[in-house]
Every structure is written in C-alpha cells, then in structure tokens.
Motif scaffolding. Structure first.
Motif, PDB file in Angstrom:
ATOM      1  N   LEU A 197      37.116  23.171   0.874  1.00 29.77           N
ATOM      2  CA  LEU A 197      36.592  22.870  -0.459  1.00 29.77           C
ATOM      3  C   LEU A 197      36.526  21.361  -0.690  1.00 29.77           C
ATOM      4  O   LEU A 197      35.545  20.852  -1.260  1.00 29.77           O
ATOM      5  N   ILE A 198      37.552  20.642  -0.235  1.00 27.55           N
ATOM      6  CA  ILE A 198      37.536  19.177  -0.348  1.00 27.55           C
ATOM      7  C   ILE A 198      36.363  18.605   0.446  1.00 27.55           C
ATOM      8  O   ILE A 198      35.656  17.701  -0.014  1.00 27.55           O
ATOM      9  N   GLY A 199      36.141  19.147   1.651  1.00 31.96           N
ATOM     10  CA  GLY A 199      35.020  18.692   2.462  1.00 31.96           C
ATOM     11  C   GLY A 199      33.682  18.919   1.781  1.00 31.96           C
ATOM     12  O   GLY A 199      32.800  18.054   1.782  1.00 31.96           O
ATOM     13  N   ALA A 200      33.513  20.121   1.194  1.00 29.94           N
ATOM     14  CA  ALA A 200      32.263  20.425   0.494  1.00 29.94           C
ATOM     15  C   ALA A 200      32.068  19.501  -0.703  1.00 29.94           C
ATOM     16  O   ALA A 200      30.953  19.024  -0.968  1.00 29.94           O
ATOM     17  N   SER A 227      43.353  16.019   5.271  1.00 28.05           N
ATOM     18  CA  SER A 227      41.986  15.881   4.757  1.00 28.05           C
ATOM     19  C   SER A 227      41.935  14.841   3.649  1.00 28.05           C
ATOM     20  O   SER A 227      41.009  14.020   3.572  1.00 28.05           O
ATOM     21  N   GLU A 228      42.941  14.879   2.764  1.00 28.15           N
ATOM     22  CA  GLU A 228      43.006  13.894   1.696  1.00 28.15           C
ATOM     23  C   GLU A 228      43.244  12.491   2.249  1.00 28.15           C
ATOM     24  O   GLU A 228      42.746  11.499   1.715  1.00 28.15           O
ATOM     25  N   ALA A 229      44.010  12.378   3.365  1.00 26.54           N
ATOM     26  CA  ALA A 229      44.210  11.075   4.002  1.00 26.54           C
ATOM     27  C   ALA A 229      42.884  10.536   4.521  1.00 26.54           C
ATOM     28  O   ALA A 229      42.566   9.345   4.358  1.00 26.54           O
ATOM     29  N   ALA A 230      42.088  11.412   5.155  1.00 23.72           N
ATOM     30  CA  ALA A 230      40.769  10.994   5.644  1.00 23.72           C
ATOM     31  C   ALA A 230      39.887  10.562   4.481  1.00 23.72           C
ATOM     32  O   ALA A 230      39.130   9.582   4.583  1.00 23.72           O
ATOM     33  N   HIS A 231      39.987  11.284   3.369  1.00 22.92           N
ATOM     34  CA  HIS A 231      39.233  10.930   2.167  1.00 22.92           C
ATOM     35  C   HIS A 231      39.594   9.515   1.709  1.00 22.92           C
ATOM     36  O   HIS A 231      38.724   8.687   1.417  1.00 22.92           O
ATOM     37  N   GLY A 275      40.150  16.164  -5.701  1.00 24.23           N
ATOM     38  CA  GLY A 275      40.570  16.558  -4.365  1.00 24.23           C
ATOM     39  C   GLY A 275      42.077  16.670  -4.247  1.00 24.23           C
ATOM     40  O   GLY A 275      42.595  17.575  -3.576  1.00 24.23           O
ATOM     41  N   VAL A 276      42.800  15.774  -4.873  1.00 29.92           N
ATOM     42  CA  VAL A 276      44.265  15.831  -4.844  1.00 29.92           C
ATOM     43  C   VAL A 276      44.755  17.116  -5.511  1.00 29.92           C
ATOM     44  O   VAL A 276      45.675  17.790  -5.008  1.00 29.92           O
ATOM     45  N   LEU A 277      44.152  17.481  -6.629  1.00 29.32           N
ATOM     46  CA  LEU A 277      44.550  18.714  -7.315  1.00 29.32           C
ATOM     47  C   LEU A 277      44.282  19.943  -6.441  1.00 29.32           C
ATOM     48  O   LEU A 277      45.106  20.877  -6.379  1.00 29.32           O
TER      49      LEU A 277
END
Length: 352
Positions: free
Chosen positions: A207-210, A44-48, A181-183
C-alpha cells in the motif's frame, strides 16, 4: 527577481532544508529499526525517507540553478530548471520509494518474516518519532502555503492547485505522503505483532508503494506540463485580457497567449487590432505605453510581445468564444476555492 520573489525563494529553501534534515535522521532510524525488527513495512518507510532526502537535494539544486541569468543559448533564462529537477524528484519517489516498497511487500509474502516482539516495539517507537518529525516538516510547509495564499487572496487549496512553486509543492506532497505512510506502516506492524500474520505488514508495504507511485505520477504530470509550456494562471490571463480590452486604442484582442518560464517569469504574447486613424508613430507609442503599464502592474510578466494585426470577422468571433471559456474557467475555479471572480482578479493583480 523582485524582493517578494527572493523572499519566497529563501523561505522555500528553509522549508526544503528542514525537510532534508528530518528525512536524513528518520531514514537512518527507520533503516536500523527495520533491520533490527525484520520489518518489511519499516524498511519500505526507510526507502521512502531515503528517496525524499535525495529529492530534497534535487530541489535545492533547482532553487540555485533557476536563478542563473539569461544567456545566448537560453535568452529567457533558466526558470524552467525548477520544473526539470522537480520531475527528477518525482522519478526518485517512484523508483526508490515505490518500487522498493513493492519489492519488500512481495518478498515478505513469499518468504514470511521472523517475529521479534522487542524489535517490533522498537520499530513502532521509531515510527512514532518519525511521525512527529514528518508532521513538523509538514506543518512548516503548510505554514508557507498559508502565507502565500493570504498574500495572493486565495484559499490554501487554490494556492496548492495553482502550483506556482514546484519545490514547495513537492515538499508538501512528500511530507503528506510520509505522514500517511508512517500510519500505514504502524498499522501493518501492529497487526503483524498481534496476529503473527506477516500478510498484514506485507500489504502495508504494498500500500505504501502504491501511494508513493500515485504521488510520483501526479508530481511528474505537473512537471511535464510545465516543462512543455503551461499557460499562466487563468485569473491572471483574465485580468490581462480585461486590461487590454479597456485600452481606447485597442479595438479587439484577437489572441492572448502566455507561458510560464519559471516561478517568477511569464511570457505574454497578444495579437491586437487597433482602432483606425493611427499613424505609425502613434501605433509605436501605444504599444510602448501598454507594454510598460502591463509590466508595472504584473512584474511576473517580464516578457511581453504585442503584435498589431487586422482582425477578420472570424478572428473576432473566435476571440469572443475564447474570452467566454476563460471567464467560465475562472468562475469555476473561484467557486471551487471559495472565491468569486472578483477575488480571482484581485489575486491576479497581486501576482508578482
């Protein structure tokens, strides 16, 4: 464009390039680490980071395209290109970042995830490096905001809220969200590794998505208002209103309208009732003098139109009500930013 405007645009370009370089490297590291660890939060963080990288390309395009000279189809120039490309960047954050993160989280809850302690340790190491890189980019963006705030006599909070440069605002939002988001991803991965329960990491991904969707919505709302046609900063309008009221030949300013045409261009249109006894030649001289004085004092107001009209009692009452509302708005913003009204006037006078 003024030298100050060119300097700030060059500084913004450097800030965007720094963020782009950081995001490209981080996206690749996160993607490899996510595949190796089988981590939905890390993917998810990679997509971010991929979304942020594409968005930085949009912002660089906006910096270049907004400088094009006016033409017959766009007589007021292309300054609003900044707002259009910032809107696309917000859409990119929503679709590529937010939606993919939600998909990863739901998929992890549905199917579960295989554990690999070595892989998760590698993933956490990747996220730690990403946090340092994202933090460095965030510090660069905050330093630029601090410089602009000091030049305008504002606090940093007021400068960010004023949103003069959508590219800088977008980078600041992206980097802040990326660090948070990383945290969240690190917490989810760590709890998954300790407990063996994939739900922690799945919820971290959700939560990252939201978070990404919320930030994208806020950025899109700002860009929408600026594309439609947003008024100039209240402190600038107040200073212009006061200047016009001070002119001995102007009896009443019945209407003062403004619209941002770009980061360095503002349209100002005012309806004024002049004192009696002026002939047509004197009226023309007054309008030319007032417009010239406003252009010198506020170079950002590069499109000024003054319309002479006869004010009715209703017009005068409405003008007084609008002036009171404007003064109240500036006072409220000054209190929220730790400044008084005089500080707001000073910032407006230096805006160029």
């Amino acid at each position: 464009m003024s030298r100050k405007g060119e300097s700030e645009d060059a500084e913004t370009a450097v800030t965007v390039v720094v963020a782009l370089g950081a995001n490209v490297v981080i996206a690749l590291a996160k993607a490899l680490g996510g595949v190796f660890a089988g981590s939905p939060a890390l993917l998810s963080e990679a997509a971010h980071s991929v979304a942020d990288s594409i968005n930085e390309l949009f912002l660089l395009a906006s910096l270049k395209r907004s400088k094009r000279a006016p033409d017959t189809l766009h007589p007021f120039g292309y300054g609003k290109e900044r707002y259009f490309w910032s809107l696309l960047a917000a859409v990119g954050i929503f679709v590529m970042g937010g939606c993919f993160s939600f998909f990863q989280g739901l998929e992890a809850l549905r199917t579960g995830s295989a554990e690999s302690r070595a892989g998760y340790i590698a993933g956490l190491a990747v996220l730690a490096v990403a946090l340092i890189a994202e933090g460095s980019s965030l510090i660069r963006a905050l330093a630029q905001v601090h410089g602009q705030a000091r030049a305008d006599g504002r606090g940093m909070r007021g400068t960010i809220r004023a949103g003069g440069d959508p590219a800088l605002r977008t980078v600041l939002a992206e980097d802040s969200t990326a660090c948070l988001g990383v945290l969240v991803a690190m917490a989810g991965m760590g709890l998954h590794m300790i407990t063996g329960n994939v739900a922690y990491e799945a919820w971290a991904s959700l939560l990252i998505g939201a978070l990404l969707m919320f930030v994208a919505y806020q950025l899109a709302k700002e860009s929408r208002g600026q594309i439609i046609g947003e008024a100039a900063d209240p402190s600038l309008r107040q200073a212009m209103q006061a200047f016009l009221d001070e002119q001995p030949e102007i009896d009443t300013v019945t209407t003062l309208l403004s619209m941002r045409l770009g980061t360095r261009s503002t349209l100002v249109a005012a309806r004024v009732d002049l004192v009696g006894g002026l002939d047509s030649e004197e009226v023309e001289e007054v309008l030319v003098r007032v417009k010239s004085a406003m252009s010198r004092r506020w170079p950002i107001a590069d499109q000024i139109f003054l319309d002479v009209t006869e004010a009715s009692p209703g017009d005068r009452a409405r003008a007084r009500r609008e002036r009171r509302r404007l003064d109240e708005t500036v006072a409220e913003e000054g209190e929220g930013d730790g400044r008084g009204v005089s500080g707001a006037d000073g910032a407006a006078g230096r805006e160029s």
